[in-house]
Scaffold this active site. Structure first.
Site, PDB file in Angstrom:
ATOM      1  N   GLY A   1       0.838  -1.193   0.000  1.00 32.51           N
ATOM      2  CA  GLY A   1       0.000   0.000   0.000  1.00 32.51           C
ATOM      3  C   GLY A   1       0.866   1.233   0.000  1.00 32.51           C
TER       4      GLY A   1
ATOM      5  N   GLY B   1       0.993   8.316   3.712  1.00 30.48           N
ATOM      6  CA  GLY B   1       1.263   9.712   3.446  1.00 30.48           C
ATOM      7  C   GLY B   1       2.726  10.002   3.182  1.00 30.48           C
TER       8      GLY B   1
ATOM      9  N   VAL C   1       4.738   1.082   1.021  1.00 30.45           N
ATOM     10  CA  VAL C   1       5.173   0.035   1.938  1.00 30.45           C
ATOM     11  C   VAL C   1       5.225  -1.275   1.170  1.00 30.45           C
ATOM     12  CG1 VAL C   1       4.689  -1.195   4.091  1.00 30.45           C
ATOM     13  CG2 VAL C   1       4.104   1.227   3.884  1.00 30.45           C
TER      14      VAL C   1
ATOM     15  N   ASP D   1      -1.250  11.208  14.844  1.00 29.94           N
ATOM     16  CA  ASP D   1      -1.793  10.788  13.548  1.00 29.94           C
ATOM     17  C   ASP D   1      -2.475   9.429  13.673  1.00 29.94           C
ATOM     18  OD1 ASP D   1      -2.399  11.184  10.888  1.00 29.94           O
ATOM     19  OD2 ASP D   1      -0.554  10.278  10.141  1.00 29.94           O
TER      20      ASP D   1
END
Length: 820
Positions: free
Chosen positions: A508, A511, A515, A626
């Site tokens: 995937g 931000g 990965v 986050d």
């Protein structure tokens, strides 16, 4: 006759009552009504009637007179409030202090002195002690009764915490039930000691009847579980342990310092609080429990907890996990059992160092024995499992333990020695290991000596060359030399593991970059986060993530394996999570069917525990900043692990909030005070957690939800449904077929709305959230949340931006929102 005398006093009440609002003492026939106060001689403390927080009840209590924030340190009628202003304090015919309801003459609270004074007098001393004494007694410290013998939740200087064995008196702290209710809460703090069995005294916090935290036994210098307790410039301390008394006390060195210890129900800990006059606030120091290893019995029987190890629990040497499969999943409560059974007559002892001594409930103490006699005493009793000195200051005294050893902690230094009973075969194995290590060391020394200066020279040249090569790599990739405390991988190693960062291996994109899945030569599966050159994460954020996550060890935090820096390439290597991230399940109709409510609730609880570790139990207080569904990864058993610490910030132990000129995070999860003003704290993470709970329950993304529901945000929609008693409509249809406990789901919606309240001070901390999730806490009604509608949130955002732009012409610093 006594009743008539008392009635006569009461009828003369208004004739003798003082006409001023303050009195210095109370004598017979005098009354202190609600509205009148008793003040100590130097004006430090004040006794009077008060109403706590939002309660309507009245209580008689003592507070600091000159502190603007009313801080109550003692309450008389803790569990028997007065519901109006009719309270009155006086001395009755038997010389006892009584609190009355003036309307019906009923007794609300009273003292119970066995000795009657000829001339009773009540005074409030300047140390906060309310005393009843005989004015005719030449010794003014002969108290017939004192409030210090009956503490509430506060341990003041000069107060004694412990036992008066002659009087059969126990002094202990007990938390308030809530901010509105000073009645005894769940938590108590007392000195545990059994006079009949001569046990080893130690401090203990209990939650109900269950043990929650131990100080460790007193060892002559300090409590063995408190190595940081040492002589200091703020206070002196003593522990008295004799045939008459067993207690701990302290005294402030500087009388201008205002400091106290409080048993806190809300935070589930005991805190030393000091008043900071310049900031007009109380600051907390030395709270306990301090971390994961301070929680009672963390590692079970015969296990030891070491906060710097991963995992934190290990069996003591000579022991093994009772159930290895549970131990492998970090469930340690079953503890450890011996490798070899004891035989009594052939047993010996192995010395363990730097420990918090085990639970002292099953101990025996003799203060006149020396260590050699103590060993013989323990060896002669087949039930004795360990021994040590009871007083390390003098190197004397004997304490022995019977049965399994519980709640042991290992410290880096300043812990205590403990001699644990072992079988002859285990001792022989230990001796062989020691001998083997000694032989290896001797062989190395001899080898180095035999090799002479040539070998030493070659080693020095080789080390210098390695250092130079490493320095070149580090200089290319970092502006500063920093020890990041993690294995450094070569770029070629990671490139091979990910098949040259193949698209087929891509898991995937976050931000800060993609990965990839990979496999090392050791067959270990990994996930590689590759920092994109165009991302917002630079060297600072990357190093921040490495340094932070390397120090974090918790089952609900993702584990980092290493890193790689090569030129412009920056890579983080994590443990591989086969079930990807949480958003892959909750926002997908097909995958959502796999996530039934029991598993969803388990995930919610796991995330909460991970956050509590970051906020309260780790060595540094960490704000994630986050937290969102894509940053919660799921392992093979669907256990959640919080990831992505690139934006995290650390606080020191007494810091509670910070601010920034660059707001970074994800729209839909950011707390209002952070998004608009750059203020962040643990309550910012609590807000994000509340959003995440609503997303898990509803199956809807917070960002973008308002387009489907008449301008309501997901928060506003949940709030509206709850107010209309239709909260069940929020539950995702995939979950509706799987939940069995409707009340549990609705409770989670309620908790989520508490977490997303507009004001940070209204939101609970994560330890309170966990109690709420467990069903052990009554839920307060939430106040209106932040971001109720699209108009409220985003128009406010645009308005804020316009103000910031106009201010920039006046050279005012502006807040830059950098969302991902």
């Amino acid at each position: 006759m006594g009743c008539f005398h008392f009635l006569f006093i009461f009828l003369l009440h208004h004739l003798f009552i003082a006409t001023f609002a303050q009195v210095n003492c109370i004598r017979p026939l005098q009354f202190m009504n609600d509205g009148t106060t008793l003040v100590s001689s130097k004006g430090t403390f004040q006794l009077g009637f008060f109403t706590p927080s939002s309660s309507k009840n009245r209580y008689l209590g003592i507070w600091y007179r000159n502190i603007p924030v009313q801080t109550v340190v003692w309450v008389a009628n803790r569990c028997n409030p007065i519901n109006d202003s009719s309270g009155s304090l006086t001395i009755n015919a038997t010389g006892n202090l009584v609190l009355l309801r003036a309307q019906n003459k009923s007794v609300v609270w009273s003292t119970s002195s066995s000795k009657q004074a000829q001339k009773p007098l009540v005074q409030l001393l300047d140390n906060g002690n309310l005393v009843l004494r005989d004015e005719k007694d030449g010794n003014i410290e002969n108290y017939l009764w004192q409030s210090f013998d009956d503490p509430a939740d506060t341990f003041l200087p000069e107060m004694k915490l412990g036992w008066d064995l002659k009087r059969g008196l126990t002094r202990r702290l007990s938390s308030w039930k809530s901010l509105d209710d000073p009645c005894n809460g769940d938590f108590t703090f007392r000195i545990e000691y059994n006079e009949r069995l001569h046990t080893y005294p130690e401090g203990l916090i209990r939650k109900g009847t269950a043990k929650f935290y131990r100080t460790g036994p007193w060892n002559g210098i300090r409590f063995s579980g408190a190595p940081d307790l040492e002589p200091n410039p703020v206070f002196d301390y003593w522990f008295v342990y004799n045939d008459d008394e067993v207690y701990y006390t302290y005294r402030l060195k500087n009388k201008s310092v205002i400091s106290r210890i409080v048993m806190n129900e809300t935070t589930s800990d005991s805190q030393r609080l000091t008043w900071i006059e310049a900031e007009k606030t109380w600051k907390a120091y030395n709270s306990v429990p301090r971390d994961q290893c301070d929680h009672y019995g963390q590692c079970g029987a015969n296990g030891q907890c070491t906060i710097t190890e991963s995992p934190v629990c290990q069996c003591l040497k000579g022991f093994k996990p009772k159930f290895q499969e549970n131990w492998n999943t970090m469930y340690w409560s079953d503890g450890c059992v011996r490798n070899s059974p004891l035989s009594c007559e052939k047993d010996g002892f192995v010395k363990f160092v730097d420990l918090k001594l085990p639970d002292a409930e099953h101990t025996w103490v003799n203060k006149s024995m020396n260590l050699r006699e103590c060993r013989a005493k323990c060896l002669s009793n087949c039930s004795c499992m360990a021994y040590t000195n009871s007083d390390i200051r003098e190197g004397s005294g004997c304490v022995v333990w019977f049965g399994d050893l519980f709640d042991i902690r290992r410290f880096p230094s300043r812990g205590q020695d403990l001699y644990i009973r072992m079988s002859a075969s285990e001792i022989a194995r230990t001796d062989r290991e020691k001998l083997k290590r000694a032989v290896i060391i001797i062989a190395i020394i001899v080898g180095l000596a035999g090799g002479g200066m040539t070998l030493v020279g070659l080693l020095i040249i080789r080390r210098r060359r390695q250092f130079q090569e490493r320095s070149v790599i580090m200089r290319r990739s970092e502006s500063q030399n920093e020890d990041l405390d993690l294995p450094l991988f070569g770029l070629q190693t990671i490139s091979t593991a990910t098949n040259d960062f193949s698209e087929n291996n891509k898991l995937g994109e976050g931000g800060f970059g993609p990965v990839y899945r990979g496999m090392l030569e050791t067959r270990q599966e990994i996930a590689v986060k590759r920092l994109s050159t165009w991302s917002g994460q630079g060297d600072h954020e990357f190093k921040n993530e490495i340094k932070l996550i390397a120090k974090l060890q918790h089952r609900n935090l993702v584990k980092v394996i290493g890193y790689c820096i090569h030129g412009e390439e920056k890579l983080l290597i994590y443990e591989y999570m086969p079930n990807k991230s949480l958003d892959y399940f909750i926002f997908d109709q097909c995958q959502g069917r796999l996530l039934e409510w029991p598993k969803s609730f388990q995930i919610i609880c796991g995330i909460a525990k991970g956050l509590m570790y970051l906020h309260h139990d780790s060595r540094l207080r960490i704000i994630h900043r986050d937290l969102k569904a894509s940053n919660v990864l799921l392992d093979e058993e669907m256990n959640p692990k919080i990831s992505d610490f690139g934006l995290a910030r650390t606080f020191s132990g007494d810091q509670i909030e910070g601010n920034t000129n660059k707001v970074v995070g994800t729209y839909g999860y950011m707390a209002p005070e952070y998004a608009f003003d750059g203020l962040f704290s643990i309550k910012s993470d609590v807000f994000s957690f509340g959003i995440l709970m609503l997303e898990i329950i509803s199956g809807k993304r917070s960002r973008g939800f308002y387009y489907e529901n008449n301008d309501l945000t997901l928060i506003g929609y949940a709030w509206t449904l709850m107010k209309e008693d239709k909260a069940c409509k929020l539950i995702d249809k995939c979950l509706r077929v799987s939940y069995e406990d409707m009340e549990e789901v609705l409770r989670c919606i309620h908790i989520a709305l508490l977490c997303v309240q507009q004001s940070p001070s209204d939101r609970p901390n994560m330890s309170s959230v966990i109690l709420m999730l467990s069903g052990e806490s009554v839920l307060p009604q939430p106040k209106p949340p932040g971001y109720f509608t699209n108009t409220n949130s985003w128009e406010g955002d645009r308005s804020s931006s316009s103000k910031l732009l106009s201010s920039s012409s006046c050279h005012t610093s502006i807040t830059v929102v950098d969302a991902r």
